[in-house]
Design an enzyme around this catalytic site. Sequence first.
Site, short mmCIF file in Angstrom:
data_model
loop_
_atom_site.label_atom_id
_atom_site.label_comp_id
_atom_site.label_asym_id
_atom_site.label_seq_id
_atom_site.Cartn_x
_atom_site.Cartn_y
_atom_site.Cartn_z
N ARG A 267 0.08 14.56 12.01
CA ARG A 267 0.50 14.30 10.62
C ARG A 267 0.82 15.60 9.85
NH1 ARG A 267 -1.12 8.99 9.56
NH2 ARG A 267 0.47 9.01 7.98
N ILE B 146 2.91 18.44 7.61
CA ILE B 146 3.73 18.29 6.40
C ILE B 146 4.75 19.44 6.33
CG2 ILE B 146 2.05 16.96 5.06
CD1 ILE B 146 1.39 19.51 3.53
N ASP B 147 5.16 19.93 7.51
CA ASP B 147 6.12 21.04 7.54
C ASP B 147 7.44 20.68 6.85
OD1 ASP B 147 6.22 19.25 9.74
OD2 ASP B 147 7.67 20.53 10.73
N CYS C 194 -4.97 12.74 12.25
CA CYS C 194 -5.68 11.45 12.21
C CYS C 194 -5.47 10.81 13.57
CB CYS C 194 -5.16 10.58 11.08
SG CYS C 194 -3.54 9.92 11.43
N ARG D 158 -4.54 10.87 3.94
CA ARG D 158 -3.43 11.82 4.03
C ARG D 158 -2.45 11.61 2.88
NH1 ARG D 158 0.57 14.16 6.91
NH2 ARG D 158 2.63 13.27 6.56
N ASP E 270 4.69 0.57 11.82
CA ASP E 270 3.48 -0.10 11.30
C ASP E 270 3.37 -1.54 11.80
OD1 ASP E 270 3.58 1.55 8.05
OD2 ASP E 270 3.00 2.24 10.05
N LYS F 229 0.85 -1.21 0.00
CA LYS F 229 0.00 0.00 0.00
C LYS F 229 0.88 1.25 0.00
CE LYS F 229 -1.65 1.55 4.05
NZ LYS F 229 -1.30 2.95 4.36
N ASN F 230 1.92 1.24 0.86
CA ASN F 230 2.72 2.46 1.06
C ASN F 230 3.72 2.72 -0.06
OD1 ASN F 230 1.20 2.85 3.27
ND2 ASN F 230 2.77 2.23 4.76
N ARG G 102 -8.69 -0.34 4.53
CA ARG G 102 -7.84 0.65 3.85
C ARG G 102 -6.54 0.00 3.40
NH1 ARG G 102 -6.62 5.89 7.04
NH2 ARG G 102 -5.30 5.95 5.20
N VAL H 229 8.00 7.23 16.43
CA VAL H 229 7.67 7.83 15.13
C VAL H 229 6.40 8.67 15.19
CG1 VAL H 229 7.14 7.34 12.70
CG2 VAL H 229 8.87 5.99 13.90
C1 EPZ Z 1 4.23 6.79 5.93
O1 EPZ Z 1 3.50 7.84 6.53
C2 EPZ Z 1 3.28 5.60 5.90
N1 EPZ Z 1 2.08 5.92 5.12
C3 EPZ Z 1 2.86 5.23 7.32
O2 EPZ Z 1 2.05 4.06 7.23
C4 EPZ Z 1 4.12 4.90 8.11
O3 EPZ Z 1 3.75 4.63 9.44
C5 EPZ Z 1 5.09 6.09 8.08
O4 EPZ Z 1 5.38 6.43 6.69
C6 EPZ Z 1 6.40 5.79 8.78
O5 EPZ Z 1 6.98 4.66 8.22
C7 EPZ Z 1 2.15 5.90 3.76
O6 EPZ Z 1 3.21 5.66 3.19
C8 EPZ Z 1 0.89 6.19 3.02
P1 EPZ Z 1 6.43 10.16 7.98
P2 EPZ Z 1 4.12 9.35 6.51
O7 EPZ Z 1 6.39 11.36 7.11
O8 EPZ Z 1 4.82 9.58 5.24
C9 EPZ Z 1 6.05 13.49 11.38
C10 EPZ Z 1 0.26 2.63 7.70
O9 EPZ Z 1 -0.20 2.13 8.73
N2 EPZ Z 1 6.17 14.44 10.28
O10 EPZ Z 1 7.64 9.28 7.96
O11 EPZ Z 1 3.05 10.26 6.92
C11 EPZ Z 1 4.76 12.70 11.30
O12 EPZ Z 1 3.71 13.40 11.93
C12 EPZ Z 1 0.69 4.09 7.68
O13 EPZ Z 1 0.42 2.03 6.60
C13 EPZ Z 1 6.24 15.80 10.59
O14 EPZ Z 1 6.20 16.19 11.75
O15 EPZ Z 1 5.18 9.23 7.70
C14 EPZ Z 1 5.10 11.44 12.03
O16 EPZ Z 1 4.99 11.66 13.43
C15 EPZ Z 1 0.52 4.76 9.04
N3 EPZ Z 1 6.35 16.69 9.57
C16 EPZ Z 1 6.57 11.23 11.67
O17 EPZ Z 1 7.07 12.50 11.24
C17 EPZ Z 1 6.40 16.30 8.25
O18 EPZ Z 1 6.52 17.14 7.37
C18 EPZ Z 1 6.79 10.21 10.56
O19 EPZ Z 1 6.08 10.66 9.46
C19 EPZ Z 1 6.32 14.91 7.97
C20 EPZ Z 1 6.21 14.01 9.00
#
Ligand code: EPZ
Length: 423
Positions: free
Chosen positions: A122, A124-125, A117, A93, A306, A22-23, A398, A328
């Site tokens: 979540r 995106i800064d 969520c 997202r 995950d 999925k990811n 999902r 994380v």
């Molecule tokens: C991806 O989410 C995956 N989703 C998540 O899988 C997975 O848990 C995560 O990567 C970590 O491996 C998809 O790929 C669709 P991150 P993502 O950016 O990209 C913070 C599942 O169950 N952050 O690595 O959103 C964020 O809030 C899902 O399949 C910021 O603060 O993860 C989080 O606490 C859940 N600012 C941490 O970093 C940002 O600009 C990791 O986020 C970006 C992220």
Amino acid sequence: MEVIRIEGGHPITGEVTVEGAKNSALKLMAATILAPGVTTLTNVPNISDVHVMGKVLKKLGATIKVADEHTLVIDTSQVDRWETPYNLVAQMRASTAVLGPLIGRFGKATVAMPGGCNIGDRKIDMHILGLEALGVRFDMEHGDICATVPDGLIGTSVTLEFASVGATENLMMAAVRANGTTTIDNAAREPEIVDLANMLNEMGAKVHGAGTPVINIEGVSELHPVTHEVVGDRIEAGTFIAMAGICGGPVTVKGFEPDHLGLVLKKYEMMGLTIERGNRQVTVSRTQPLRPVDIQTLPFPGFPTDMQAQTMCALSLAEGSCIVTENVFENRFMFASELSRMGGHVVIEGHHAIVHGVDGFSGATVKAPDLRGGAALVMAGLVADGVTTVYDIGHIDRGYERFVEKLQGLGAHVERVDVPKIG
Ligand code: EPZ
């Protein structure tokens, strides 16, 4: 509404084959925007998140044909819009993954700010900071982020504050069309990042170092459509491995790279599982009691967040106590409170969960808090005494295709049942 009902105490044995990740699939779909024309993606999981991403692409003007259940033929030649509406971003997202490709192709994008969520806010800064370094200007208007590139996309060096998967992907997908070379330092190293980089290179991009902390991207002037197979879903595989671990197996899980679960398999062997690695498969069994093992989630190759809920479920049945640390996401322990309804004994202290082993779970009515927590509740139901009913299974749909059928195929007594809405 549909629920999943599990009658505990039945062994699971046999073989199960996981789908494409999925990811990865969601980002590969977004990346087709960069290559005007017809890209074919194979081994795409038939799950609701993929359907939502399909709606996002169609909203932008793409056409999508489902050639067979796991093959998408995506034509992005007619993509002529660059706004992604809130209702779709709110649903998923990962819709923000179109930000990089839209900027890369059109030099502009309007994407709704993703809300929070269940597992965290979540933000995106890091996506925005990194893209700004490439020359993107962002304006916030009525909940949307509006991106433009007044002086074009210029290759540069970006160091991510945290190895964010999404930020690495969006930066990569914009940088492939920048003037000059971009270096992403502290990049995410997940196998899904490598899968995306591989497809971008097949499209004519020049991405080097994906899978390491430093990715170099030489911008190119155009990308062409391809046919690409989605990498196997290591988290779906890990979920069935964890289930086999608490039930005893033997279960063979096929369709993924065992190396993509390196630390998970090591930790599970420390917990007492026997894991035989093969070519794109593992065979899992357990004859000894489960042992407690401390876990802390980190970006790849660290222990994947995950797999945290599924592992907490298994550790709840170990002989003794251990600590699970979630590094994380800021709020990813909701599964623990639902598990306590089934007899689990987990004490949450901030980012730490002290998991005390219990003799067993008792069947109960529970609610899936999120995608992986939902799967972990079904997992607990497999070994619980009596019947477990899991509500809010939309979360599970999902990310898991034919979850119930696959478990039935392994001998589990589990079914989807229509019940009247609660309350
Ligand atoms: C991806 O989410 C995956 N989703 C998540 O899988 C997975 O848990 C995560 O990567 C970590 O491996 C998809 O790929 C669709 P991150 P993502 O950016 O990209 C913070 C599942 O169950 N952050 O690595 O959103 C964020 O809030 C899902 O399949 C910021 O603060 O993860 C989080 O606490 C859940 N600012 C941490 O970093 C940002 O600009 C990791 O986020 C970006 C992220």
